[in-house]
Design a protein around this motif. Structure first.
Motif, PDB file in Angstrom:
ATOM      1  N   THR A 123     -10.912   1.374   5.620  1.00 15.06           N
ATOM      2  CA  THR A 123     -11.160   2.508   4.801  1.00 15.06           C
ATOM      3  C   THR A 123     -11.078   2.121   3.189  1.00 15.06           C
ATOM      4  O   THR A 123     -11.418   3.060   2.077  1.00 15.06           O
ATOM      5  CB  THR A 123     -10.132   3.506   4.764  1.00 15.06           C
ATOM      6  N   SER A 124     -10.473   0.786   2.766  1.00 13.78           N
ATOM      7  CA  SER A 124     -10.358   0.494   1.362  1.00 13.78           C
ATOM      8  C   SER A 124      -9.699   1.251   0.643  1.00 13.78           C
ATOM      9  O   SER A 124      -9.535   1.571  -0.589  1.00 13.78           O
ATOM     10  CB  SER A 124     -11.869   0.256   0.873  1.00 13.78           C
ATOM     11  N   VAL A 125      -8.517   1.809   1.205  1.00 15.72           N
ATOM     12  CA  VAL A 125      -7.494   2.385   0.626  1.00 15.72           C
ATOM     13  C   VAL A 125      -6.279   1.976   0.822  1.00 15.72           C
ATOM     14  O   VAL A 125      -5.937   1.130   1.997  1.00 15.72           O
ATOM     15  CB  VAL A 125      -7.331   3.867   1.314  1.00 15.72           C
ATOM     16  N   VAL A 126      -5.320   2.181  -0.385  1.00 17.68           N
ATOM     17  CA  VAL A 126      -3.905   1.717  -0.200  1.00 17.68           C
ATOM     18  C   VAL A 126      -3.010   2.988   0.043  1.00 17.68           C
ATOM     19  O   VAL A 126      -3.106   3.913  -0.630  1.00 17.68           O
ATOM     20  CB  VAL A 126      -3.573   0.868  -1.706  1.00 17.68           C
ATOM     21  N   SER A 127      -2.292   2.799   1.017  1.00 20.25           N
ATOM     22  CA  SER A 127      -1.293   4.243   1.263  1.00 20.25           C
ATOM     23  C   SER A 127       0.139   3.884   0.589  1.00 20.25           C
ATOM     24  O   SER A 127       0.491   2.799   0.443  1.00 20.25           O
ATOM     25  CB  SER A 127      -1.096   4.221   2.593  1.00 20.25           C
ATOM     26  N   ALA A 146      -5.238   5.667  -5.907  1.00 28.03           N
ATOM     27  CA  ALA A 146      -6.496   5.108  -6.389  1.00 28.03           C
ATOM     28  C   ALA A 146      -7.877   5.412  -5.715  1.00 28.03           C
ATOM     29  O   ALA A 146      -8.860   5.164  -6.209  1.00 28.03           O
ATOM     30  CB  ALA A 146      -5.806   3.665  -6.346  1.00 28.03           C
ATOM     31  N   GLY A 147      -7.552   6.152  -4.409  1.00 33.22           N
ATOM     32  CA  GLY A 147      -8.674   6.498  -3.689  1.00 33.22           C
ATOM     33  C   GLY A 147      -9.235   5.170  -3.041  1.00 33.22           C
ATOM     34  O   GLY A 147      -8.543   4.039  -3.063  1.00 33.22           O
ATOM     35  N   ALA A 148     -10.522   5.396  -2.873  1.00 35.95           N
ATOM     36  CA  ALA A 148     -11.409   3.976  -2.028  1.00 35.95           C
ATOM     37  C   ALA A 148     -11.814   3.169  -3.305  1.00 35.95           C
ATOM     38  O   ALA A 148     -13.010   3.019  -3.289  1.00 35.95           O
ATOM     39  CB  ALA A 148     -12.090   4.683  -1.123  1.00 35.95           C
ATOM     40  N   THR A 149     -10.931   2.781  -4.098  1.00 35.40           N
ATOM     41  CA  THR A 149     -11.538   1.901  -5.297  1.00 35.40           C
ATOM     42  C   THR A 149     -11.534   0.477  -4.948  1.00 35.40           C
ATOM     43  O   THR A 149     -12.125  -0.275  -5.671  1.00 35.40           O
ATOM     44  CB  THR A 149     -10.805   2.298  -6.671  1.00 35.40           C
ATOM     45  N   PHE A 150     -11.012   0.162  -3.874  1.00 38.85           N
ATOM     46  CA  PHE A 150     -10.937  -1.330  -3.551  1.00 38.85           C
ATOM     47  C   PHE A 150     -11.928  -1.390  -2.485  1.00 38.85           C
ATOM     48  O   PHE A 150     -12.921  -0.693  -2.044  1.00 38.85           O
ATOM     49  CB  PHE A 150      -9.562  -1.451  -2.943  1.00 38.85           C
ATOM     50  N   VAL A 175      -9.760  -9.336  -7.519  1.00 39.97           N
ATOM     51  CA  VAL A 175      -8.318  -8.741  -7.432  1.00 39.97           C
ATOM     52  C   VAL A 175      -8.121  -7.410  -8.526  1.00 39.97           C
ATOM     53  O   VAL A 175      -8.593  -7.648  -9.749  1.00 39.97           O
ATOM     54  CB  VAL A 175      -7.428  -9.737  -8.037  1.00 39.97           C
ATOM     55  N   SER A 176      -7.800  -6.301  -8.070  1.00 39.72           N
ATOM     56  CA  SER A 176      -7.695  -5.327  -8.880  1.00 39.72           C
ATOM     57  C   SER A 176      -6.248  -5.168  -9.337  1.00 39.72           C
ATOM     58  O   SER A 176      -5.329  -5.567  -8.780  1.00 39.72           O
ATOM     59  CB  SER A 176      -8.060  -4.013  -8.078  1.00 39.72           C
ATOM     60  N   GLN A 177      -6.072  -4.586 -10.779  1.00 40.18           N
ATOM     61  CA  GLN A 177      -4.859  -4.461 -11.143  1.00 40.18           C
ATOM     62  C   GLN A 177      -4.826  -2.910 -11.572  1.00 40.18           C
ATOM     63  O   GLN A 177      -5.554  -2.384 -12.104  1.00 40.18           O
ATOM     64  CB  GLN A 177      -4.628  -4.942 -12.645  1.00 40.18           C
ATOM     65  N   CYS A 178      -3.675  -2.307 -11.100  1.00 41.79           N
ATOM     66  CA  CYS A 178      -3.367  -1.021 -11.310  1.00 41.79           C
ATOM     67  C   CYS A 178      -2.004  -0.645 -12.159  1.00 41.79           C
ATOM     68  O   CYS A 178      -1.040  -1.319 -11.760  1.00 41.79           O
ATOM     69  CB  CYS A 178      -3.281  -0.020 -10.111  1.00 41.79           C
ATOM     70  N   SER A 179      -1.950   0.279 -12.816  1.00 45.71           N
ATOM     71  CA  SER A 179      -0.495   0.658 -13.249  1.00 45.71           C
ATOM     72  C   SER A 179       0.217   1.548 -12.227  1.00 45.71           C
ATOM     73  O   SER A 179      -0.312   2.358 -11.397  1.00 45.71           O
ATOM     74  CB  SER A 179      -0.631   1.644 -14.690  1.00 45.71           C
ATOM     75  N   LEU A 186       2.854   6.359  -7.820  1.00 41.11           N
ATOM     76  CA  LEU A 186       1.354   6.277  -7.826  1.00 41.11           C
ATOM     77  C   LEU A 186       0.688   5.609  -8.539  1.00 41.11           C
ATOM     78  O   LEU A 186       1.220   4.944  -9.570  1.00 41.11           O
ATOM     79  CB  LEU A 186       0.952   7.826  -8.016  1.00 41.11           C
ATOM     80  N   PHE A 187      -0.415   4.917  -7.975  1.00 36.17           N
ATOM     81  CA  PHE A 187      -1.611   4.133  -8.805  1.00 36.17           C
ATOM     82  C   PHE A 187      -2.245   4.975  -9.763  1.00 36.17           C
ATOM     83  O   PHE A 187      -2.719   5.911  -9.635  1.00 36.17           O
ATOM     84  CB  PHE A 187      -2.160   3.163  -8.106  1.00 36.17           C
ATOM     85  N   SER A 188      -2.659   4.209 -10.974  1.00 39.13           N
ATOM     86  CA  SER A 188      -3.662   4.946 -11.806  1.00 39.13           C
ATOM     87  C   SER A 188      -4.306   3.648 -12.656  1.00 39.13           C
ATOM     88  O   SER A 188      -3.781   2.589 -12.587  1.00 39.13           O
ATOM     89  CB  SER A 188      -2.868   6.043 -12.596  1.00 39.13           C
ATOM     90  N   GLY A 189      -5.535   4.223 -13.321  1.00 38.05           N
ATOM     91  CA  GLY A 189      -5.944   3.091 -14.136  1.00 38.05           C
ATOM     92  C   GLY A 189      -6.247   1.942 -13.779  1.00 38.05           C
ATOM     93  O   GLY A 189      -6.279   0.773 -13.912  1.00 38.05           O
ATOM     94  N   CYS A 190      -6.786   1.978 -12.217  1.00 38.07           N
ATOM     95  CA  CYS A 190      -7.047   0.544 -11.508  1.00 38.07           C
ATOM     96  C   CYS A 190      -8.464  -0.299 -12.314  1.00 38.07           C
ATOM     97  O   CYS A 190      -9.419   0.759 -12.252  1.00 38.07           O
ATOM     98  CB  CYS A 190      -7.309   0.771  -9.976  1.00 38.07           C
ATOM     99  N   VAL A 191      -8.335  -1.334 -12.482  1.00 40.36           N
ATOM    100  CA  VAL A 191      -9.519  -2.100 -12.859  1.00 40.36           C
ATOM    101  C   VAL A 191      -9.700  -3.278 -12.117  1.00 40.36           C
ATOM    102  O   VAL A 191      -8.718  -3.834 -11.585  1.00 40.36           O
ATOM    103  CB  VAL A 191      -9.199  -2.592 -14.309  1.00 40.36           C
ATOM    104  N   THR A 192     -10.870  -3.532 -11.968  1.00 41.49           N
ATOM    105  CA  THR A 192     -11.280  -4.819 -10.862  1.00 41.49           C
ATOM    106  C   THR A 192     -12.153  -5.415 -11.791  1.00 41.49           C
ATOM    107  O   THR A 192     -13.532  -5.705 -11.645  1.00 41.49           O
ATOM    108  CB  THR A 192     -12.051  -4.142  -9.681  1.00 41.49           C
TER     109      THR A 192
END
Length: 395
Positions: A123-127, A146-150, A175-179, A186-192
């Motif tokens: 699902t490309s999700v991180v729980s 982060a939702g399905a951002t991966f 490799v994605s980086q999230c705050s 919780l994750f936010s501001g994920c950048v890849t």
């Protein structure tokens, strides 16, 4: 004639004696104290008595306030500053009236709120799950924010400060980086960034050096290498990624772990039945002198115990977690065998340990669950493996 007179013929009177008053008896005083528990390394808690006299405690054990009190005076112990936003301390027996002895039964119990992150490849999700501080069970698993951002996330790695999370995206070689929110997890501001996508090849795991200066990325694809990146101290971004120096000596590298002293790196090769041990250059982080140990099966996830005495290797082919002894001097692995749990898993991919080392968590790829096992403090053996409490919520 008359007789003369003289003072010498008159008797003298003795000076009056003033009695010395008895010393004022000192009023006895008694100390206020107790015991702190639940702090982890590096944490401190600030305590006050009656709203003042702040006492900073930086280790578990006995504490005593500096200012003593007389009998029949009230005391109230409170927490004026928590160790962290996720570690809270509760006072028991904290108030009363001083009697005729020291007060030593005040209890300060600190509990940290821990989170577990589980990557879902399909699902490309991180729980994000909460971890019960007492039982270690997982519960309340939700999307990390982060939702399905991966893209086919294989693993999640947190920086030492917990400020950043790194997610290895198998499908698009990034490799994605999230705050990470310090309170909620919780994750936010994920950048890849795609800057290094040409270097990564089916990346599976990101491993950070103890000082946070370097990040290693295992490339499970055709390259079969381990990449080495610098970590920007201010932003956490990965920069200057290149081969770690070991070259293509691995076979389908998956899991990776570093020894506590940073001298050795261990890399599990899923397609080879081998775990490699490499020396780590203390100055630039490069790997060299890699040698292998045959552990059999299909080694995937890899983690070291906190004391460095044991390595746990997930054997994907035989549904087991292997336990190896680690030589304290050379770092060499030996005696790799079943950890004691038997074939209790189903396509185990990853293995992780709780913060206190009491529990091991195993990701079961084939049935979309996470197993939880107890860890024997003396032998390191695993036992009592059951569903972590989250159920089959991962895919």
């Amino acid at each position: 004639g008359g007789g003369g007179g003289s003072d010498l013929s008159r008797p003298s009177s003795a000076p009056a004696t003033v009695p010395t008053p008895p010393p004022t008896p000192s009023t006895p005083t008694y100390t206020i104290g107790g015991t702190v528990s639940g702090l982890t390394t590096g944490q401190t808690v600030a305590l006050q008595n009656n709203g003042g006299g702040t006492l900073t405690v930086s280790a578990n054990g006995a504490f005593t306030f500096t200012t003593a009190q007389q009998s029949n005076t009230a005391y109230t112990v409170s927490v004026s500053s928590e160790p962290t936003v996720r570690t809270t301390c509760t006072v028991s027996n904290g108030s009363g009236t001083v009697g005729t002895s020291n007060v030593s039964n005040v209890g300060v119990s600190c509990v940290s709120q821990h989170f577990a992150y589980v990557s879902s490849y399909t699902t490309s999700v991180v729980s994000l799950c909460s971890v019960n501080a007492t039982t270690g069970a997982l519960s309340g698993c939700i999307d990390s924010g982060a939702g399905a951002t991966f893209s086919g996330p294989e693993s999640i790695t947190l920086s030492a400060s917990g400020s950043y999370a790194y997610v290895a995206n198998y499908n698009n070689a990034t490799v994605s980086q999230c705050s990470v929110n310090a309170t909620t997890g919780l994750f936010s501001g994920c950048v890849t960034p795609t800057t290094w996508s040409s270097l990564f090849s089916d990346p599976v795991e990101v491993t950070l050096s103890a000082n946070g200066s370097y990040a290693y990325v295992t490339n499970n694809g055709a390259a079969s290498t381990v990449s080495l990146c610098s970590v920007d101290a201010a932003t956490g971004a990965l920069t200057n990624c290149a081969d770690s120096g070991a070259g293509p000596v691995f076979t389908n590298p998956v899991g990776m772990a570093l020894s506590a002293n940073g001298s050795y790196a261990y890399v599990a090769g899923k397609g080879s039945g081998l775990v490699w041990q490499c020396s780590v250059n203390a100055t630039n982080g490069t790997l060299s002198g890699c040698t292998s140990t045959a552990v059999g099966g299909a080694p995937t996830g890899l983690v070291l115990s906190a004391n460095g005495s044991y390595a746990y290797v997930a054997d994907n082919a035989n549904n087991k977690i292997l336990q190896c002894s680690v030589n304290a001097t050379t770092g060499a692995l030996s005696g790799c065998m079943d950890s004691g749990a038997g074939a209790a898993f189903s396509g185990p991919e990853g293995v992780a340990l709780s913060a206190d080392g009491s529990y091991a968590y195993v990701a079961n790829f084939l049935i979309d669950t996470v197993s939880q096992c107890s860890v024997n403090a003396a032998t390191g053996a695993l036992s009592g493996c059951t569903d972590s409490g989250a159920g089959p919520v991962f895919t």
